[in-house]
Enzyme design. Structure first.
Site, PDB file in Angstrom:
ATOM      1  N   HIS A 235      -1.036   5.810   6.845  1.00 15.92           N
ATOM      2  CA  HIS A 235      -0.424   5.759   5.525  1.00 15.92           C
ATOM      3  C   HIS A 235      -0.071   7.184   5.096  1.00 15.92           C
ATOM      4  CE1 HIS A 235      -2.141   1.689   5.278  1.00 15.92           C
ATOM      5  NE2 HIS A 235      -1.257   1.478   4.317  1.00 15.92           N
TER       6      HIS A 235
ATOM      7  N   SER B  41       0.805  -1.215   0.000  1.00 17.20           N
ATOM      8  CA  SER B  41       0.000   0.000   0.000  1.00 17.20           C
ATOM      9  C   SER B  41       0.842   1.272   0.000  1.00 17.20           C
ATOM     10  CB  SER B  41      -0.919   0.004   1.226  1.00 17.20           C
ATOM     11  OG  SER B  41      -0.170  -0.171   2.424  1.00 17.20           O
TER      12      SER B  41
END
Length: 277
Positions: free
Chosen positions: A257, A48
């Site tokens: 993230h 990711s």
């Protein structure tokens, strides 16, 4: 009687050769220079953090892989115009997934490959949930980090070595750049998400993971892009204006993230230096 000098036939025969040799340097000098090599073929692999989860502007066709137009691979491709761009990174990928699903798609004549992988093999996401969210206990966090540390020590070295060897065999002429991961929460920051001891231990695990990735990359002859310094001071809980990493947010899979700012300001410069250095 008139005496005429005798012609030296050996000299006569040598004249054309001498003339040719004399002209040779001129011919060499006049030869056109070779054209500069064209753009390389580029393949972006990984999880990711490489796909750009958290950065927004996702390609609907990528589905749960969450590939973003703001990810560092897409930004590098847009800036450098490679002859071909394979964007295979996918959220949730393990080393085994990259080995099975992504490496075989890399062109054999690829000139550049970037790779971010390893966090999911340590169950980084589970550790983040256990340690970096409110209302979780220290015991729950410790157990999650104990398991991540065991995997890092006992499993990940061989997994990375196997993956790197396979990638090297798939694209033997490629310049391969592998990246590490940033610290998610800054030490010393005032942050209600997690107390300082938990953040410090989580960051220590990130450091050990990055050190392992760098060491395994060096063994394979790959290049390493360390992003920790670039992200320093921009971790989650630094305030919306300064943070490049999402705290707990919606959708939940974007939590912890890099934001778009982290991809362009944190990952892209480090990867570019390693790719072009």
């Amino acid at each position: 009687m008139t005496i005429r000098p005798r012609s030296d036939r050996r000299y006569d025969r040598a004249l054309p050769l001498i003339a040719a040799l004399t002209a040779a340097p001129l011919l060499i000098a006049a030869a056109p220079a070779q054209a500069a090599p064209g753009p390389v073929r580029y393949a972006a692999l990984g999880d990711s953090f490489a796909a750009g989860a958290g950065a927004g502007q996702y390609d609907p066709a990528s589905g749960a892989c969450h590939r973003s137009a703001r990810s560092y691979p897409q930004l590098w491709s847009s800036a450098h115009g490679p002859a071909d761009f394979l964007f295979a990174a996918c959220s949730g990928a393990l080393t085994a997934d990259v080995l099975r699903d992504q490496v075989p798609r890399v062109p054999a004549d690829a000139g550049l490959v970037t790779l971010t992988i390893g966090g999911n093999d340590l169950a980084f996401g589970d550790a983040a949930v256990a340690c970096l969210q409110p209302f979780t206990t220290d015991g729950h966090c410790d157990r999650a980090l104990d398991e991540s540390e065991r995997r890092l020590r006992e499993e990940l070295p061989d997994r990375l070595a196997t993956l790197y060897r396979a990638l090297d065999a798939q694209a033997p002429a490629a310049r391969v750049v592998v990246t590490g991961y940033p610290h998610l929460l800054g030490a010393g920051a005032s942050c209600p998400v997690a107390p300082e001891p938990r953040r410090a231990r989580f960051n220590a695990l990130t450091d050990r993971l990055d050190d392992l990735i760098e060491a395994q990359a060096a063994k394979q002859g790959f290049h390493y892009a360390d992003v920790r310094a670039a992200f320093d001071g921009h971790e989650a809980c630094k305030g919306a204006a300064g943070e490049w990493i999402h705290p707990v947010t919606l959708p939940l899979w974007e939590s912890f993230h890099p934001k778009a700012e982290g991809q362009v300001g944190g990952y892209l410069p480090s990867v570019s230096d390693a790719a072009l250095g």
